[in-house]
Design a protein around this motif. Structure first.
Motif, PDB file in Angstrom:
ATOM      1  N   ARG A 140     -56.045  11.030  45.013  1.00 26.90           N
ATOM      2  CA  ARG A 140     -57.102  11.639  44.201  1.00 26.90           C
ATOM      3  C   ARG A 140     -56.678  11.471  42.753  1.00 26.90           C
ATOM      4  NH1 ARG A 140     -57.508  17.189  45.247  1.00 26.90           N
ATOM      5  NH2 ARG A 140     -59.489  17.088  44.166  1.00 26.90           N
ATOM      6  N   LEU A 141     -57.471  10.714  41.997  1.00 23.29           N
ATOM      7  CA  LEU A 141     -57.089  10.326  40.644  1.00 23.29           C
ATOM      8  C   LEU A 141     -58.125  10.750  39.610  1.00 23.29           C
ATOM      9  CD1 LEU A 141     -55.933   6.670  41.431  1.00 23.29           C
ATOM     10  CD2 LEU A 141     -54.496   8.712  41.229  1.00 23.29           C
ATOM     11  N   LEU A 142     -57.613  11.086  38.427  1.00 24.12           N
ATOM     12  CA  LEU A 142     -58.442  11.376  37.263  1.00 24.12           C
ATOM     13  C   LEU A 142     -58.234  10.262  36.246  1.00 24.12           C
ATOM     14  CD1 LEU A 142     -57.544  15.138  36.978  1.00 24.12           C
ATOM     15  CD2 LEU A 142     -59.805  14.239  37.534  1.00 24.12           C
ATOM     16  N   PHE A 143     -59.309   9.862  35.583  1.00 22.59           N
ATOM     17  CA  PHE A 143     -59.257   8.827  34.563  1.00 22.59           C
ATOM     18  C   PHE A 143     -59.751   9.454  33.270  1.00 22.59           C
ATOM     19  CE2 PHE A 143     -59.589   6.814  38.610  1.00 22.59           C
ATOM     20  CZ  PHE A 143     -58.842   5.652  38.515  1.00 22.59           C
ATOM     21  N   GLY A 144     -58.921   9.411  32.234  1.00 22.10           N
ATOM     22  CA  GLY A 144     -59.303  10.037  30.973  1.00 22.10           C
ATOM     23  C   GLY A 144     -59.109   9.124  29.784  1.00 22.10           C
ATOM     24  N   ASP A 145     -60.078   9.144  28.883  1.00 27.42           N
ATOM     25  CA  ASP A 145     -59.973   8.360  27.650  1.00 27.42           C
ATOM     26  C   ASP A 145     -58.979   9.024  26.711  1.00 27.42           C
ATOM     27  OD1 ASP A 145     -61.847   6.399  28.360  1.00 27.42           O
ATOM     28  OD2 ASP A 145     -63.517   7.682  27.723  1.00 27.42           O
ATOM     29  N   LEU A 146     -58.178   8.198  26.041  1.00 28.26           N
ATOM     30  CA  LEU A 146     -57.202   8.684  25.065  1.00 28.26           C
ATOM     31  C   LEU A 146     -57.700   8.393  23.649  1.00 28.26           C
ATOM     32  CD1 LEU A 146     -54.022   7.333  26.873  1.00 28.26           C
ATOM     33  CD2 LEU A 146     -54.880   9.684  26.876  1.00 28.26           C
TER      34      LEU A 146
ATOM     35  N   GLU B   2     -63.737  16.139  37.722  1.00 31.38           N
ATOM     36  CA  GLU B   2     -63.358  16.112  39.138  1.00 31.38           C
ATOM     37  C   GLU B   2     -62.740  14.758  39.484  1.00 31.38           C
ATOM     38  OE1 GLU B   2     -63.553  18.626  41.463  1.00 31.38           O
ATOM     39  OE2 GLU B   2     -64.011  19.829  39.704  1.00 31.38           O
ATOM     40  N   PRO B   3     -61.752  14.751  40.384  1.00 37.46           N
ATOM     41  CA  PRO B   3     -61.068  13.495  40.714  1.00 37.46           C
ATOM     42  C   PRO B   3     -61.905  12.548  41.569  1.00 37.46           C
ATOM     43  CG  PRO B   3     -60.205  15.291  42.038  1.00 37.46           C
ATOM     44  CD  PRO B   3     -61.168  15.899  41.062  1.00 37.46           C
ATOM     45  N   PHE B   4     -61.530  11.296  41.507  1.00 37.87           N
ATOM     46  CA  PHE B   4     -62.095  10.245  42.341  1.00 37.87           C
ATOM     47  C   PHE B   4     -61.092   9.971  43.457  1.00 37.87           C
ATOM     48  CE2 PHE B   4     -63.805   9.729  38.131  1.00 37.87           C
ATOM     49  CZ  PHE B   4     -65.148   9.514  38.358  1.00 37.87           C
ATOM     50  N   THR B   5     -61.566   9.430  44.561  1.00 38.73           N
ATOM     51  CA  THR B   5     -60.682   9.098  45.673  1.00 38.73           C
ATOM     52  C   THR B   5     -60.527   7.585  45.751  1.00 38.73           C
ATOM     53  OG1 THR B   5     -61.430  11.036  46.900  1.00 38.73           O
ATOM     54  CG2 THR B   5     -60.298   9.317  48.155  1.00 38.73           C
ATOM     55  N   LEU B   6     -59.294   7.137  45.712  1.00 43.21           N
ATOM     56  CA  LEU B   6     -58.958   5.728  45.883  1.00 43.21           C
ATOM     57  C   LEU B   6     -58.243   5.624  47.214  1.00 43.21           C
ATOM     58  CD1 LEU B   6     -58.724   2.826  44.774  1.00 43.21           C
ATOM     59  CD2 LEU B   6     -56.603   3.543  43.639  1.00 43.21           C
ATOM     60  N   ALA B   7     -58.727   4.747  48.088  1.00 44.21           N
ATOM     61  CA  ALA B   7     -58.150   4.687  49.433  1.00 44.21           C
ATOM     62  C   ALA B   7     -58.010   3.252  49.922  1.00 44.21           C
ATOM     63  CB  ALA B   7     -59.012   5.468  50.418  1.00 44.21           C
ATOM     64  N   ARG B   8     -56.937   3.039  50.654  1.00 43.36           N
ATOM     65  CA  ARG B   8     -56.750   1.781  51.381  1.00 43.36           C
ATOM     66  C   ARG B   8     -57.056   2.109  52.843  1.00 43.36           C
ATOM     67  NH1 ARG B   8     -51.928   0.214  49.710  1.00 43.36           N
ATOM     68  NH2 ARG B   8     -52.761  -1.243  48.198  1.00 43.36           N
ATOM     69  N   MET B   9     -58.041   1.421  53.369  1.00 43.36           N
ATOM     70  CA  MET B   9     -58.463   1.676  54.728  1.00 43.36           C
ATOM     71  C   MET B   9     -57.504   0.995  55.703  1.00 43.36           C
ATOM     72  SD  MET B   9     -60.820   3.465  53.572  1.00 43.36           S
ATOM     73  CE  MET B   9     -61.607   4.054  55.042  1.00 43.36           C
TER      74      MET B   9
END
Length: 150
Positions: A50-56, A103-110
């Protein structure tokens, strides 16, 4: 009498086209409001984060683990073009729908090796492998990096 017969085929064609347009509009409206169903179920993914992406402030992008807030990657300006474009697209969806950006996004390897990115708020899921191995590998590195530092 022959003029009446010539008008009927045109009228029928116009009615048919109008019906097609009305059907397309109804389907578009219904599809837009369809309930979001998660594609990434815990039992179908071999690994996920579960990842968050934020602009700096400097134009970079910070990628952080949602649970701990620990930064796992920093994309400096001019790097990570595919990640930037993808996440701006996902963020734009949230903004248009009035949803939280935090809210976080989900990155997954199936289990079959496919790499998926999902927004649990909108239900949008993207098969990252569809954009070629070099683009998918950028996201795979985020997932592999996350696993390597645990």
């Amino acid at each position: 009498m022959s003029q009446v017969l010539k008008k009927d085929p045109q009228r029928n064609a116009v009615i048919a086209c109008g019906g097609l347009i009305a059907t397309a509009l109804v389907l578009a409206v219904l599809g837009r409001h369809a309930p979001a169903t998660p594609v990434i179920a815990p039992d179908t993914a071999s690994e996920s984060a579960r990842l968050l992406f934020g602009d700096l402030a400097d134009g970079g992008v910070a990628v952080t683990e949602a649970g701990t807030g620990r930064e796992i990657e920093r994309l400096v300006p001019g790097e990570g073009g595919f990640v930037r474009v993808t996440m701006r697209s996902f963020a734009g969806d949230r903004k248009r729908k009035g949803l939280s950006a935090g809210e976080p996004f989900t990155l997954a390897r199936m289990r079959n090796g496919e790499l998926l990115l999902q927004d649990p708020l909108t239900g949008r899921t993207m098969l990252l492998d569809a954009f070629g191995p070099s683009n998918a590998s950028v996201f795979a590195e985020l997932l592999d990096h996350e696993r390597a530092i645990r």
